[in-house]
Design a protein around this motif. Structure first.
Motif, PDB file in Angstrom:
ATOM      1  N   LEU A 294      26.156  10.090   1.403  1.00 17.93           N
ATOM      2  CA  LEU A 294      26.231  11.006   0.266  1.00 17.93           C
ATOM      3  C   LEU A 294      25.338  12.228   0.459  1.00 17.93           C
ATOM      4  N   SER A 295      24.217  12.017   1.102  1.00 20.30           N
ATOM      5  CA  SER A 295      23.261  13.105   1.290  1.00 20.30           C
ATOM      6  C   SER A 295      23.548  13.947   2.518  1.00 20.30           C
ATOM      7  N   GLY A 296      24.539  13.536   3.307  1.00 24.66           N
ATOM      8  CA  GLY A 296      24.835  14.264   4.529  1.00 24.66           C
ATOM      9  C   GLY A 296      23.699  14.209   5.532  1.00 24.66           C
ATOM     10  N   GLY A 297      22.925  13.145   5.484  1.00 23.78           N
ATOM     11  CA  GLY A 297      21.808  12.996   6.406  1.00 23.78           C
ATOM     12  C   GLY A 297      20.540  13.693   5.971  1.00 23.78           C
ATOM     13  N   ASP A 298      20.540  14.296   4.788  1.00 23.50           N
ATOM     14  CA  ASP A 298      19.349  14.965   4.242  1.00 23.50           C
ATOM     15  C   ASP A 298      18.424  13.885   3.673  1.00 23.50           C
ATOM     16  N   THR A 299      17.342  13.580   4.357  1.00 23.09           N
ATOM     17  CA  THR A 299      16.489  12.461   3.946  1.00 23.09           C
ATOM     18  C   THR A 299      15.834  12.696   2.586  1.00 23.09           C
ATOM     19  N   ALA A 300      15.492  13.950   2.280  1.00 20.39           N
ATOM     20  CA  ALA A 300      14.880  14.238   0.984  1.00 20.39           C
ATOM     21  C   ALA A 300      15.885  13.985  -0.139  1.00 20.39           C
ATOM     22  N   LEU A 301      17.142  14.412   0.063  1.00 20.18           N
ATOM     23  CA  LEU A 301      18.181  14.173  -0.940  1.00 20.18           C
ATOM     24  C   LEU A 301      18.480  12.683  -1.053  1.00 20.18           C
ATOM     25  N   ALA A 302      18.534  11.994   0.078  1.00 18.95           N
ATOM     26  CA  ALA A 302      18.778  10.550   0.042  1.00 18.95           C
ATOM     27  C   ALA A 302      17.697   9.841  -0.759  1.00 18.95           C
ATOM     28  N   ARG A 303      16.453  10.315  -0.621  1.00 17.54           N
ATOM     29  CA  ARG A 303      15.352   9.720  -1.372  1.00 17.54           C
ATOM     30  C   ARG A 303      15.523   9.978  -2.869  1.00 17.54           C
ATOM     31  N   ARG A 304      15.948  11.190  -3.236  1.00 16.56           N
ATOM     32  CA  ARG A 304      16.165  11.499  -4.650  1.00 16.56           C
ATOM     33  C   ARG A 304      17.309  10.665  -5.225  1.00 16.56           C
ATOM     34  N   LEU A 305      18.357  10.519  -4.448  1.00 22.64           N
ATOM     35  CA  LEU A 305      19.479   9.687  -4.892  1.00 22.64           C
ATOM     36  C   LEU A 305      19.026   8.240  -5.072  1.00 22.64           C
ATOM     37  N   GLY A 306      18.214   7.758  -4.145  1.00 19.95           N
ATOM     38  CA  GLY A 306      17.697   6.399  -4.264  1.00 19.95           C
ATOM     39  C   GLY A 306      16.847   6.225  -5.504  1.00 19.95           C
ATOM     40  N   ASN A 307      15.978   7.201  -5.766  1.00 20.82           N
ATOM     41  CA  ASN A 307      15.148   7.136  -6.969  1.00 20.82           C
ATOM     42  C   ASN A 307      16.010   7.097  -8.225  1.00 20.82           C
ATOM     43  N   ALA A 308      17.120   7.835  -8.198  1.00 18.00           N
ATOM     44  CA  ALA A 308      17.985   7.910  -9.375  1.00 18.00           C
ATOM     45  C   ALA A 308      18.634   6.572  -9.700  1.00 18.00           C
ATOM     46  N   ILE A 309      18.859   5.748  -8.673  1.00 23.17           N
ATOM     47  CA  ILE A 309      19.496   4.443  -8.916  1.00 23.17           C
ATOM     48  C   ILE A 309      18.543   3.282  -8.678  1.00 23.17           C
ATOM     49  N   GLY A 310      17.240   3.564  -8.597  1.00 25.76           N
ATOM     50  CA  GLY A 310      16.264   2.487  -8.456  1.00 25.76           C
ATOM     51  C   GLY A 310      16.319   1.788  -7.127  1.00 25.76           C
ATOM     52  N   PHE A 311      16.452   2.565  -6.035  1.00 25.28           N
ATOM     53  CA  PHE A 311      16.527   1.962  -4.709  1.00 25.28           C
ATOM     54  C   PHE A 311      15.626   2.702  -3.744  1.00 25.28           C
ATOM     55  N   ASP A 312      14.904   1.926  -2.937  1.00 21.72           N
ATOM     56  CA  ASP A 312      14.059   2.467  -1.890  1.00 21.72           C
ATOM     57  C   ASP A 312      14.417   1.745  -0.599  1.00 21.72           C
ATOM     58  N   SER A 313      14.622   2.491   0.473  1.00 25.24           N
ATOM     59  CA  SER A 313      15.078   1.868   1.719  1.00 25.24           C
ATOM     60  C   SER A 313      14.077   0.872   2.285  1.00 25.24           C
TER      61      SER A 313
END
Length: 243
Positions: A39-58
């Motif tokens: 979803l983030s297209g490999g953008d790690t900062a965006l992936a982190r924000r998306l994870g925070n939005a759904i309560g997930f941390d890698s």
């Protein structure tokens, strides 16, 4: 909740899906990391924000209040929409459903053997999940157990979502069993609260995120996984269908 001899017998068992039939962490944590990366297209900062939005941390996995645990696909979509302005809510929802259907569910126990045992006892079996019905059917088919269930109900099947009791009551009505003679088996407070509201019996399992202490006040029993159901039913001398 103590089991007492005046509890009704059981003619049907309604299972939650994720965290109950399938181990939640083993099924969804690796999947979530991959989906957020795409979803983030490999953008790690965006992936982190998306994870925070759904309560997930890698690294830490899902937080106990993540909407992915007991929420609906619509709720998860709503959490992601503000962070993905180039995608519509419909696009995100379609993508999530497609990704979820392609996930590899990890059974919480030997499901074919367990369900064959319960079916042989004359019990009507069903699934009620806050996931989409199509995704649920795909997962059940993937592990070869789709034909064991009389009804499969998702949050988009027209009866609402847990903790609302209506989808549980729809199952009871659909199989012709009084709610008091249905056992709801789940891994979250949503599952067990819905069972109580529907007037059903409730059993909890620990193959989700919730702890024993969180589930015990809402259930007759808390089992390590659903593989313990036959033993518990026998130990409580629970009458089965037709008995």
């Amino acid at each position: 909740m103590d089991v007492t001899s005046d509890l009704p017998g059981i003619d049907a068992i309604l299972f939650d899906k994720d965290g109950t039939l399938f181990d939640f962490r083993l099924t969804w944590e690796g999947w979530a990391a991959g989906v957020l990366d795409r979803l983030s297209g490999g953008d790690t900062a965006l992936a982190r924000r998306l994870g925070n939005a759904i309560g997930f941390d890698s690294d830490q996995g899902f937080s106990p209040d993540s909407p992915v645990i007991a929420g609906t696909a619509e709720e998860v979509t709503e959490c992601l929409v503000p962070h993905l302005p180039d995608l519509s809510a419909r696009d995100i929802r379609s993508l999530l459903d497609a990704e979820a259907a392609a996930a590899h569910p990890v059974p919480a126990t030997d499901l074919p053997a367990l369900l064959a045992d319960l079916d042989a006892r004359g019990l009507a079996l069903g699934v009620m999940t806050n996931d989409s019905e199509s995704v649920a059917r795909a997962h059940l088919a993937a592990v070869g157990i789709a034909d064991r269930f009389r009804l499969v109900i998702g949050a988009d099947s027209g009866f609402g979502a847990k903790p609302d009791p209506e989808p549980l009551l729809a199952f009871a009505n659909g199989v012709g069993v009084a709610p008091a003679r249905v056992l709801m088996v789940g891994d979250s407070s949503h599952d067990l609260s819905a069972a109580r509201a529907a007037g059903m019996r409730a059993a909890a399992v620990l193959t989700g995120i919730a702890t024993h202490s969180e589930l015990a006040p809402l259930a007759e029993v808390v089992l390590p996984d659903i593989g313990g159901l036959p033993g518990w039913l026998a130990a409580t001398r629970c009458p089965f269908a037709g008995s």
